[in-house]
Design a protein around this motif. Structure first.
Motif, short mmCIF file in Angstrom:
data_model
loop_
_atom_site.label_atom_id
_atom_site.label_comp_id
_atom_site.label_asym_id
_atom_site.label_seq_id
_atom_site.Cartn_x
_atom_site.Cartn_y
_atom_site.Cartn_z
N GLU A 95 54.36 11.79 38.62
CA GLU A 95 53.20 10.57 38.18
C GLU A 95 53.62 9.98 36.25
O GLU A 95 53.60 8.81 36.47
N LYS A 96 54.07 11.29 36.22
CA LYS A 96 54.02 10.76 34.67
C LYS A 96 54.92 9.52 34.11
O LYS A 96 55.20 8.65 33.32
N LEU A 97 56.38 9.40 34.86
CA LEU A 97 57.00 8.33 34.82
C LEU A 97 56.86 7.38 35.92
O LEU A 97 58.02 6.07 35.38
N GLY A 98 55.97 7.67 36.51
CA GLY A 98 55.65 5.79 37.24
C GLY A 98 56.84 5.68 38.18
O GLY A 98 57.41 4.62 39.22
N LEU A 99 57.18 7.12 39.21
CA LEU A 99 58.57 7.13 39.98
C LEU A 99 58.33 7.37 40.88
O LEU A 99 56.65 8.66 41.40
N GLU A 100 58.98 7.30 42.49
CA GLU A 100 58.48 7.85 43.22
C GLU A 100 59.12 9.60 43.34
O GLU A 100 60.62 9.24 42.53
N PRO A 101 59.39 10.22 44.00
CA PRO A 101 59.82 11.72 44.24
C PRO A 101 62.13 11.60 44.47
O PRO A 101 62.36 12.54 43.78
N ARG A 102 61.62 10.97 45.18
CA ARG A 102 62.92 10.37 45.87
C ARG A 102 63.67 9.90 44.80
O ARG A 102 65.39 9.71 45.10
N GLN A 103 62.97 9.70 43.65
CA GLN A 103 64.24 8.54 42.48
C GLN A 103 64.17 10.18 41.52
O GLN A 103 65.25 9.42 40.37
N ILE A 104 64.18 11.38 41.49
CA ILE A 104 64.64 12.82 40.92
C ILE A 104 64.75 13.34 41.22
O ILE A 104 64.84 13.98 42.77
N ALA A 105 65.77 14.11 41.27
CA ALA A 105 67.08 14.51 40.66
C ALA A 105 66.19 16.18 40.19
O ALA A 105 66.09 15.86 39.30
N MET A 106 66.23 17.07 41.47
CA MET A 106 66.10 18.33 40.98
C MET A 106 66.89 19.42 41.11
O MET A 106 68.08 19.92 41.60
N VAL A 107 67.25 20.08 39.04
CA VAL A 107 68.38 20.87 39.19
C VAL A 107 67.88 22.38 38.76
O VAL A 107 67.09 22.32 38.16
N GLY A 108 68.22 23.06 39.47
CA GLY A 108 67.96 25.03 39.23
C GLY A 108 68.70 25.83 40.00
O GLY A 108 69.85 25.79 40.28
N ASP A 109 68.97 26.72 39.34
CA ASP A 109 69.45 28.24 39.42
C ASP A 109 69.02 29.32 40.81
O ASP A 109 69.76 30.13 41.06
N ASN A 110 68.58 28.75 40.74
CA ASN A 110 67.18 29.62 42.08
C ASN A 110 66.83 29.17 42.82
O ASN A 110 66.25 27.68 42.58
N LEU A 111 65.96 30.14 44.39
CA LEU A 111 65.82 29.04 45.87
C LEU A 111 64.80 28.32 45.56
O LEU A 111 63.94 27.13 46.06
N HIS A 112 63.86 28.84 43.94
CA HIS A 112 61.91 28.24 44.40
C HIS A 112 62.69 27.37 43.43
O HIS A 112 61.86 26.08 44.11
N ASP A 113 63.64 25.89 42.87
CA ASP A 113 63.99 25.20 42.17
C ASP A 113 64.28 24.79 43.68
O ASP A 113 63.53 23.29 43.67
#
Length: 240
Positions: free
Chosen positions: A176-194
């Motif tokens: 929302e802050k970027l004015g993007l759709e979630p599908r346009q975002i990559a999530m990067v993390g080291d644990n399952l909750h990410d």
């Protein structure tokens, strides 16, 4: 992983500890001191609290998805102080948060090549953010201590959104802050909750990294791709 999906990615949302910051080197001393305070200085009890929170004394690292590795300060307070009053709980959360903001920034150890990686991703045109189960103030303080604040568009803590990871709220807030759709975002993390946050929010890409507490076999069933560290991201996106 469907490489065709990489072209749709416009922004990258990073977990902080274990992904951008070396978790064990940064947080063991902090967690040990909090456990010592919680135990009234009883070293045996403090050791037991750390074990309960997720520290593997034999392996000398925090267990994947344990409360300390993946939870919030509120989760740790509830684990270590299950019987305190509502007012005492609130006071402990404030105390822990204040300590973690200051000491988390002071002790922060960046993963190898972090600045170069973030600068490369920025130069490739990606907007960057942090979503952590630390506080928002803690995320900002750590970025400031490492000289990385200007590289990030947003800092999202467990206290920024109604529900922290693994709920979708942090990624949806970033979108929302970027004015993007979630599908346009990559999530990067080291644990399952990410990765669970990525899937819950409908992110375009769920990326696991091995720089934190989780082994490859724990991440692979839930990730589109697993990388050794964030340092591999510029090459991944360049190839896509």
């Amino acid at each position: 992983m469907a490489l065709r999906s990489l072209g749709a990615i416009k922004a990258i949302l990073f977990d902080k500890d274990g992904t951008l910051v070396d978790f064990d080197r940064t947080w063991f001393g902090i967690s040990k001191e909090l456990a010592r305070r919680s135990s009234g200085g009883d070293e045996a009890k403090a050791r037991a609290l750390l074990d309960k929170g997720g520290y593997d004394w034999a392996a000398r690292h925090f267990r994947a998805n344990s409360v300390i590795a993946a939870g919030t300060v509120e989760d740790i307070v509830d684990l270590w102080h299950p019987d305190v009053s509502r007012d005492d709980r609130a006071a402990l959360i404030r105390e822990y948060n204040d300590y973690c903001v200051h000491e988390g920034a002071r002790a922060a150890v960046a993963v190898d090549g972090l600045r170069e990686t973030l600068e490369a991703l920025r130069d490739q045109g990606y907007s960057l953010g942090i979503a952590t189960n630390d506080s928002e103030a803690g995320a900002r303080a750590t970025a400031e201590a490492l000289g990385l604040t200007a590289l990030f568009h947003s800092f999202i803590g467990y206290d920024t959104v109604p529900r922290p990871k693994p709920h979708p709220d942090p990624l949806l807030f970033f979108a929302e802050k970027l004015g993007l759709e979630p599908r346009q975002i990559a999530m990067v993390g080291d644990n399952l909750h990410d990765l669970e946050t990525a899937h819950a929010a409908g992110a375009g890409l769920a990326v696991g990294v091995l720089s934190g507490n989780s082994p490859r076999d724990a991440l692979e069933p839930h990730a589109d791709v697993v990388l050794d560290s964030v340092a591999d991201l510029p090459g991944l996106f360049a190839a896509g």
